[in-house]
Design a protein around this motif. Sequence first.
Motif, PDB file in Angstrom:
ATOM      1  N   GLU A   1       0.834  -1.199   0.000  1.00 18.55           N
ATOM      2  CA  GLU A   1       0.000   0.000   0.000  1.00 18.55           C
ATOM      3  C   GLU A   1       0.871   1.252   0.000  1.00 18.55           C
ATOM      4  O   GLU A   1       1.939   1.281   0.604  1.00 18.55           O
TER       5      GLU A   1
ATOM      6  N   GLU B   1      -0.444  -2.695  -4.535  1.00 22.39           N
ATOM      7  CA  GLU B   1      -1.721  -3.418  -4.514  1.00 22.39           C
ATOM      8  C   GLU B   1      -2.853  -2.462  -4.196  1.00 22.39           C
ATOM      9  O   GLU B   1      -4.002  -2.706  -4.574  1.00 22.39           O
ATOM     10  N   SER B   2      -2.521  -1.389  -3.477  1.00 24.41           N
ATOM     11  CA  SER B   2      -3.558  -0.430  -3.108  1.00 24.41           C
ATOM     12  C   SER B   2      -2.945   0.958  -2.983  1.00 24.41           C
ATOM     13  O   SER B   2      -1.835   1.111  -2.472  1.00 24.41           O
TER      14      SER B   2
ATOM     15  N   ARG C   1      -8.256  -3.341  -3.973  1.00 24.67           N
ATOM     16  CA  ARG C   1      -6.958  -3.932  -3.632  1.00 24.67           C
ATOM     17  C   ARG C   1      -6.706  -5.254  -4.370  1.00 24.67           C
ATOM     18  O   ARG C   1      -7.582  -6.115  -4.451  1.00 24.67           O
TER      19      ARG C   1
END
Length: 267
Positions: free
Chosen positions: A32, A57-58, A74
């Motif tokens: 993240e 991923e996010s 995500r």
Amino acid sequence: MIPAAPEDLTPARVAQFLNTRTLGKSIRCLEETTSTSDEVHRDALNGAPHGHVVTAESQTAGRGRKGRRWLAPRGVNLSFSILLRPNLAAEQVPSLTLCAAVGCREALLELGADSGALRIKWPNDLNHQGRKLAGILSEMTLGKGRSVNHAVIGIGMNVNLDTALLPPPLNEEAVSLRNILGHEVDRALLLARLLFHLENAFEAGFSRVEEKYREGSSTLGQRVRAMMENETIEGLAEDLTPRGALLIRRDDGGLTEVQAGDVVHLR
Ligand code: BTN
């Protein structure tokens, strides 16, 4: 064809598929962050090499063009940014984004997308049958004079997202690679193929990928409305300049060169 295996996105897995000269050889894959483009700007200041890539991923503050937010659930899509240390004047940077659109389209065609359906909406949205599949955001920092110190090309692509789960109107406006190909896609393999075609397009430069851009364009020949900073015009998207600006033949017969802005395709 890509095997239907949604695997982890890690530097080791990307390296397994990577056959570029420089793009992605240096890579960080994060769980993240605020924005992968923030990470790459920071890495650039700390001496990261040309071609350095950050994925996440996010993103908690993913950004799109024109100050819009970029949202992605995500773990199912690709959100990544690439550091370029090009020898360019600031005016030439917009054409890098057009090269990026060509590189992405080439990779997706190789992976089985239909060339009639997968089109580039000027300047650099990748749409499939009019629905958005990917967006590209280029940012730069200037050095001495008007030369570019570094550029960051950020790309967000809907990959294994089930767009039916998105709230309206997004479920109608967005499309994912999974929707198009009918199966899930290994994001590490996809990223490696994207980086390969992006590298070729960046190295060639716009003059040498212009023909491919024109072939893939859904905007040229269309009636459009262009929203610029100070005015909105309507007319026929007639041509591109050598730097990739859009030439619009207005209804009063005059020609407007649109260097940056949003276009809407009109019927
Ligand atoms: C657009 O269509 O408006 C461009 C969207 C670009 C989104 C990508 S996701 C990776 C990178 N990080 C960001 O914050 N934005 C770009």
